[in-house]
Design a protein around this motif. Structure first.
Motif, PDB file in Angstrom:
ATOM      1  N   PRO A  94       0.807  -1.220   0.000  1.00 12.42           N
ATOM      2  CA  PRO A  94       0.000   0.000   0.000  1.00 12.42           C
ATOM      3  C   PRO A  94       0.840   1.269   0.000  1.00 12.42           C
ATOM      4  O   PRO A  94       0.380   2.311  -0.455  1.00 12.42           O
ATOM      5  CB  PRO A  94      -0.837  -0.121   1.278  1.00 12.42           C
ATOM      6  CG  PRO A  94      -0.054  -1.022   2.165  1.00 12.42           C
ATOM      7  CD  PRO A  94       0.650  -1.989   1.257  1.00 12.42           C
ATOM      8  N   LEU A  95       2.079   1.207   0.499  1.00 17.96           N
ATOM      9  CA  LEU A  95       2.901   2.415   0.525  1.00 17.96           C
ATOM     10  C   LEU A  95       3.218   2.894  -0.887  1.00 17.96           C
ATOM     11  O   LEU A  95       3.185   4.088  -1.174  1.00 17.96           O
ATOM     12  CB  LEU A  95       4.198   2.156   1.289  1.00 17.96           C
ATOM     13  CG  LEU A  95       5.093   3.391   1.519  1.00 17.96           C
ATOM     14  CD1 LEU A  95       4.325   4.473   2.263  1.00 17.96           C
ATOM     15  CD2 LEU A  95       6.362   3.019   2.255  1.00 17.96           C
ATOM     16  N   SER A  96       3.505   1.943  -1.794  1.00 11.96           N
ATOM     17  CA  SER A  96       3.784   2.335  -3.174  1.00 11.96           C
ATOM     18  C   SER A  96       2.499   2.606  -3.949  1.00 11.96           C
ATOM     19  O   SER A  96       2.530   3.280  -4.985  1.00 11.96           O
ATOM     20  CB  SER A  96       4.593   1.235  -3.882  1.00 11.96           C
ATOM     21  OG  SER A  96       3.854   0.028  -3.940  1.00 11.96           O
ATOM     22  N   ALA A  97       1.364   2.099  -3.471  1.00 14.63           N
ATOM     23  CA  ALA A  97       0.092   2.318  -4.174  1.00 14.63           C
ATOM     24  C   ALA A  97      -0.504   3.692  -3.860  1.00 14.63           C
ATOM     25  O   ALA A  97      -1.229   4.257  -4.683  1.00 14.63           O
ATOM     26  CB  ALA A  97      -0.902   1.219  -3.801  1.00 14.63           C
ATOM     27  N   GLU A 149       2.855   8.351   7.493  1.00 11.38           N
ATOM     28  CA  GLU A 149       2.524   8.491   8.915  1.00 11.38           C
ATOM     29  C   GLU A 149       1.657   7.345   9.415  1.00 11.38           C
ATOM     30  O   GLU A 149       1.340   7.286  10.596  1.00 11.38           O
ATOM     31  CB  GLU A 149       1.822   9.826   9.148  1.00 11.38           C
ATOM     32  CG  GLU A 149       2.680  11.032   8.817  1.00 11.38           C
ATOM     33  CD  GLU A 149       1.948  12.354   9.004  1.00 11.38           C
ATOM     34  OE1 GLU A 149       2.288  13.077   9.972  1.00 11.38           O
ATOM     35  OE2 GLU A 149       1.051  12.672   8.198  1.00 11.38           O
ATOM     36  N   PHE A 150       1.273   6.450   8.526  1.00 18.19           N
ATOM     37  CA  PHE A 150       0.504   5.266   8.897  1.00 18.19           C
ATOM     38  C   PHE A 150       1.444   4.075   9.034  1.00 18.19           C
ATOM     39  O   PHE A 150       2.446   3.977   8.322  1.00 18.19           O
ATOM     40  CB  PHE A 150      -0.536   4.930   7.816  1.00 18.19           C
ATOM     41  CG  PHE A 150      -1.842   5.670   7.942  1.00 18.19           C
ATOM     42  CD1 PHE A 150      -1.894   6.934   8.500  1.00 18.19           C
ATOM     43  CD2 PHE A 150      -3.016   5.097   7.492  1.00 18.19           C
ATOM     44  CE1 PHE A 150      -3.101   7.605   8.609  1.00 18.19           C
ATOM     45  CE2 PHE A 150      -4.224   5.760   7.593  1.00 18.19           C
ATOM     46  CZ  PHE A 150      -4.274   7.023   8.160  1.00 18.19           C
ATOM     47  N   SER A 151       1.102   3.152   9.919  1.00 18.01           N
ATOM     48  CA  SER A 151       1.821   1.876   9.981  1.00 18.01           C
ATOM     49  C   SER A 151       1.416   1.023   8.785  1.00 18.01           C
ATOM     50  O   SER A 151       0.472   1.342   8.051  1.00 18.01           O
ATOM     51  CB  SER A 151       1.476   1.143  11.273  1.00 18.01           C
ATOM     52  OG  SER A 151       0.113   0.733  11.255  1.00 18.01           O
ATOM     53  N   GLY A 152       2.126  -0.092   8.572  1.00 21.35           N
ATOM     54  CA  GLY A 152       1.796  -0.974   7.451  1.00 21.35           C
ATOM     55  C   GLY A 152       0.371  -1.482   7.512  1.00 21.35           C
ATOM     56  O   GLY A 152      -0.342  -1.509   6.495  1.00 21.35           O
ATOM     57  N   GLN A 156      -2.790  -0.623   4.894  1.00 22.93           N
ATOM     58  CA  GLN A 156      -3.569  -1.633   4.185  1.00 22.93           C
ATOM     59  C   GLN A 156      -5.057  -1.450   4.462  1.00 22.93           C
ATOM     60  O   GLN A 156      -5.890  -1.661   3.574  1.00 22.93           O
ATOM     61  CB  GLN A 156      -3.103  -3.033   4.593  1.00 22.93           C
ATOM     62  CG  GLN A 156      -3.543  -4.145   3.657  1.00 22.93           C
ATOM     63  CD  GLN A 156      -3.033  -3.968   2.253  1.00 22.93           C
ATOM     64  OE1 GLN A 156      -3.533  -3.143   1.504  1.00 22.93           O
ATOM     65  NE2 GLN A 156      -2.052  -4.773   1.887  1.00 22.93           N
ATOM     66  N   ARG A 157      -5.411  -1.057   5.680  1.00 18.87           N
ATOM     67  CA  ARG A 157      -6.809  -0.760   5.984  1.00 18.87           C
ATOM     68  C   ARG A 157      -7.308   0.403   5.114  1.00 18.87           C
ATOM     69  O   ARG A 157      -8.424   0.380   4.581  1.00 18.87           O
ATOM     70  CB  ARG A 157      -6.965  -0.378   7.464  1.00 18.87           C
ATOM     71  CG  ARG A 157      -6.848  -1.541   8.432  1.00 18.87           C
ATOM     72  CD  ARG A 157      -6.788  -1.003   9.858  1.00 18.87           C
ATOM     73  NE  ARG A 157      -6.662  -2.078  10.836  1.00 18.87           N
ATOM     74  CZ  ARG A 157      -7.681  -2.643  11.455  1.00 18.87           C
ATOM     75  NH1 ARG A 157      -8.910  -2.227  11.212  1.00 18.87           N
ATOM     76  NH2 ARG A 157      -7.495  -3.602  12.329  1.00 18.87           N
ATOM     77  N   GLN A 543      -6.195  -5.012  19.253  1.00 19.77           N
ATOM     78  CA  GLN A 543      -6.582  -3.723  18.691  1.00 19.77           C
ATOM     79  C   GLN A 543      -5.337  -2.896  18.366  1.00 19.77           C
ATOM     80  O   GLN A 543      -4.426  -2.783  19.187  1.00 19.77           O
ATOM     81  CB  GLN A 543      -7.459  -2.954  19.681  1.00 19.77           C
ATOM     82  CG  GLN A 543      -8.759  -3.672  20.019  1.00 19.77           C
ATOM     83  CD  GLN A 543      -9.590  -3.962  18.787  1.00 19.77           C
ATOM     84  OE1 GLN A 543      -9.850  -3.071  17.980  1.00 19.77           O
ATOM     85  NE2 GLN A 543     -10.011  -5.209  18.643  1.00 19.77           N
ATOM     86  N   GLY A 544      -5.306  -2.335  17.163  1.00 19.96           N
ATOM     87  CA  GLY A 544      -4.235  -1.413  16.808  1.00 19.96           C
ATOM     88  C   GLY A 544      -2.885  -2.079  16.617  1.00 19.96           C
ATOM     89  O   GLY A 544      -2.742  -3.296  16.577  1.00 19.96           O
ATOM     90  N   ASP A 545      -1.864  -1.224  16.507  1.00 19.81           N
ATOM     91  CA  ASP A 545      -0.490  -1.664  16.324  1.00 19.81           C
ATOM     92  C   ASP A 545       0.251  -1.596  17.651  1.00 19.81           C
ATOM     93  O   ASP A 545      -0.204  -0.947  18.600  1.00 19.81           O
ATOM     94  CB  ASP A 545       0.217  -0.768  15.301  1.00 19.81           C
ATOM     95  CG  ASP A 545      -0.448  -0.830  13.938  1.00 19.81           C
ATOM     96  OD1 ASP A 545      -0.722  -1.953  13.482  1.00 19.81           O
ATOM     97  OD2 ASP A 545      -0.695   0.237  13.342  1.00 19.81           O
ATOM     98  N   PRO A 546       1.417  -2.243  17.739  1.00 24.49           N
ATOM     99  CA  PRO A 546       2.213  -2.125  18.966  1.00 24.49           C
ATOM    100  C   PRO A 546       2.556  -0.670  19.250  1.00 24.49           C
ATOM    101  O   PRO A 546       2.769   0.114  18.316  1.00 24.49           O
ATOM    102  CB  PRO A 546       3.474  -2.947  18.647  1.00 24.49           C
ATOM    103  CG  PRO A 546       3.057  -3.900  17.576  1.00 24.49           C
ATOM    104  CD  PRO A 546       2.032  -3.167  16.761  1.00 24.49           C
ATOM    105  N   PRO A 547       2.626  -0.278  20.517  1.00 22.22           N
ATOM    106  CA  PRO A 547       2.981   1.109  20.853  1.00 22.22           C
ATOM    107  C   PRO A 547       4.391   1.451  20.386  1.00 22.22           C
ATOM    108  O   PRO A 547       5.193   0.575  20.076  1.00 22.22           O
ATOM    109  CB  PRO A 547       2.878   1.131  22.388  1.00 22.22           C
ATOM    110  CG  PRO A 547       2.076  -0.059  22.756  1.00 22.22           C
ATOM    111  CD  PRO A 547       2.329  -1.084  21.705  1.00 22.22           C
ATOM    112  N   SER A 548       4.688   2.738  20.372  1.00 23.48           N
ATOM    113  CA  SER A 548       6.008   3.196  19.935  1.00 23.48           C
ATOM    114  C   SER A 548       7.071   2.828  20.971  1.00 23.48           C
ATOM    115  O   SER A 548       6.869   3.009  22.178  1.00 23.48           O
ATOM    116  CB  SER A 548       6.004   4.711  19.743  1.00 23.48           C
ATOM    117  OG  SER A 548       7.313   5.181  19.537  1.00 23.48           O
TER     118      SER A 548
END
Length: 599
Positions: A94-97, A149-152, A156-157, A543-548
């Motif tokens: 999705p980053l290249s899309a 600024e989005f995670s992978g 994709q979402r 829920q969500g991505d791992p914290p920073s």
């Protein structure tokens, strides 16, 4: 009733080389067709041909009809009308899309306006609604963010949200979960189910992961060398495959629900790590660089490996696995904590002692092509560590053919270059190089993640054989828990730089005690349609991505995603919020561990 999508006799050539040959596929409304196969089988080329998205050097023949409308050979204006409105695409990367200089919300709004007569404001509102539908937190705020600024997982979402912008009849998803952690993969698959439920769209799902296909597809088509070799209902293909290739593919898939006999090695300790810590500065400024923060990459890692034992190190991206691995290989004094290799403490040794210790620990890298010098013949590549250790020509001349034979390669090919070998053969060369100086501990950094499933099975068999023959110990770093179940004796689970659970593989997998381990295991798909559908109702979705890792968290760092935490009483939650759970030996670093069977 005619099918929604009807592909007949599809051929695709790239610069005259055949990539797809005589493919026949149909897809009905609301149906999920899983298209599977190994690298180079032609599955992505087939999906891209539907919307005319193949590169300019591609030549296509045959027929691709969408409810009777021929798409193959259609003009750009006709394809532009259909793309997005009736058929949408979810790309692998999705980053290249996404366009990097436009905000996510604006790009989704543009997709809405491309096929609907709505104003800018309504299109922006629709973009926020779609981001909310696919589970993006604070969708109105995140719509103003840029793709980087989005995670992978969030990108994709957002890509799926864009695919839903105009309620398409058909969604083409090309390896939509390939580069994602298993927990994020489970979230994305859940989002795809939501997308189908909300739109009633059919889904053509391209994937090499048979577990993903088992849980999603109504029908399955298996591709090999550009041709469909078998297709049918998912249960039939998985349980009663007709073609030898399909049976071979299914047999090669490591399964997380298949126990194997393991025994705790009783040899002497090879590696002992306690409280390992490694931080990195966050620097800002183009001229004068100043420290503005800290990355806590490893922050309390405990490991134990004995001779003849395989310890697997697992966890999501950013959990600290690779940092831990390279801290050990540096053979330097750790920032904090203790490291003992063969009873010696790196950082306290002389140069000669460090040199001797380095010979006893070698590494096999994830990407065999990137780790092999393309300008050197493989014989020289394998001999390089021997020369570094001062071995003479006679020793090298005898050792290189021995090593090539041991890893299943022809010694006569020692004068060939890396590009003349397949991916699996290149990984065998990397293993031979690591074995050249007769190490006692082999560090394996995702050694099979870049390989097709059949080649992966061969390399895992080789690693098991070498371990038995040479008495090696392995530190096996992997994100694939099915592979870990297949090869490891013990497992150590990391979360946000810290060890949260460890123990024998069969025990941890059968009775995980830490909620994070339970979620990891729950998210791994099984290549069995019946079992996968049974598990979907009890799957633990984090829920969500791992914290920073740039913030040092008080108390339990997993509590923000922990499914157990909201069920605890007030005093128990306070303990989780303020007291760091201790990890001691085999067990779980959790204040309230509860065994839960998830396989």
């Amino acid at each position: 009733m005619s099918p929604l999508l009807d592909i007949r006799g599809l051929d695709v050539d790239f610069d005259g080389r055949p990539a797809v040959r005589d493919v026949h596929l149909t897809l009905d409304r609301g149906e999920v067709l899983g298209l599977v196969g190994e690298s180079g089988s032609g599955k992505s080329a087939t999906a891209l041909a539907v919307l005319g998205l193949l590169p300019g050097n591609a030549v296509t023949r045959g027929s691709v009809r969408l409810e009777g409308t021929e798409l193959l050979g259609a003009g750009e204006r006709e394809l532009t009308r259909i793309r997005g409105s009736r058929v949408s695409m979810v790309f692998q990367d999705p980053l290249s899309a996404f366009t990097p200089v436009y905000r996510i919300g604006d790009q989704i709004a543009e997709a809405v306006r491309a096929h609907r007569d709505v104003g800018r404001e309504r299109a922006r509102e629709r973009a926020v609604e779609l981001l909310d539908l696919v589970g993006i937190p604070e969708p109105a705020l995140r719509a103003r963010a840029f793709p980087h600024e989005f995670s992978g997982g969030m990108r994709q979402r957002a890509m799926i949200a864009m695919a839903l912008a105009d309620d398409p009849d058909l969604i083409l998803a090309d390896e939509p979960t390939t580069a994602l952690d298993v927990t994020i993969q489970a979230q994305i698959l859940d989002v795809l189910r939501t997308a189908r439920r909300e739109t009633g769209a059919a889904l053509l799902l391209v994937s090499h992961d048979l577990g993903v296909i088992a849980g999603m597809a109504d029908r399955v088509a298996v591709m090999r060398d550009g041709r469909v070799v078998e297709q049918g209902p998912a249960r039939e293909v998985f349980h009663r495959p007709r073609e030898p290739y399909t049976r071979q593919l299914l047999a090669a898939v490591p399964r997380i629900d298949t126990p194997r006999r393991t025994a705790r090695a009783d040899g002497e300790p090879v590696l002992r790590v306690r409280g390992l810590t490694r931080t990195f500065p966050v620097l800002q400024g183009s001229v004068v660089r100043r420290r503005t923060g800290t990355v806590y990459a490893a922050d309390g890692v405990d490991l134990d490996i004995r001779r003849g034992e395989t310890l697997a190190l697992v966890g999501e991206s950013g959990s600290g696995k690779s940092t831990t691995l390279f801290e050990l290989l540096e053979l330097a004094q750790p920032e904090a904590g203790t490291v003992e290799l063969f009873g010696q403490r790196p950082g306290t040794l002389t140069k000669a002692e460090t040199r001797a210790l380095r010979r006893r620990v070698q590494i096999v890298f994830q990407d065999p092509m990137a780790s092999l010098d393309p300008r050197m013949p493989v014989g020289d590549i394998i001999a390089e560590p021997l020369r570094t250790q001062g071995a003479g020509k006679a020793v090298i001349g005898r050792r290189v053919p021995e090593l090539l034979t041991r890893v299943g390669l022809d010694p006569a090919h020692a004068d060939r270059y890396p590009h003349e070998f397949s991916g699996g053969q290149r990984q065998r060369i990397g293993i031979a190089r690591a074995l050249s100086v007769e190490p006692e501990l082999l560090v394996l950094d995702e050694p099979v993640s870049a390989l097709d499933v059949s080649v992966q099975a061969e390399v895992l068999d080789l690693l098991r054989r070498l371990k038995e023959e040479l008495g090696l110990a392995y530190l096996f770093v992997s994100h694939d828990l099915a592979v870990v179940r297949n090869i490891a004796d013990r497992v150590s689970v990391m979360y946000l730089g810290r060890t949260v659970e460890a123990g024998p593989v069969d025990e941890v997998f059968a009775r995980p005690r830490h909620p994070y381990t339970q979620a990891l295991l729950s998210a791994v798909p099984v290549p069995d349609p019946d079992r996968e559908r049974e598990r979907q109702g009890t799957r633990i979705l984090l829920q969500g991505d791992p914290p920073s890792p740039t913030h040092r968290y008080d108390g339990c760092r997993f509590r923000a995603r922990c499914p157990l935490y909201p069920t605890l009483a007030g005093d128990e939650q306070k303990r989780c919020a303020h007291e760091v759970p201790e990890f001691e030996g085999d067990g779980a670093a959790c204040h309230f561990p509860r065994v839960r069977e998830v396989l």
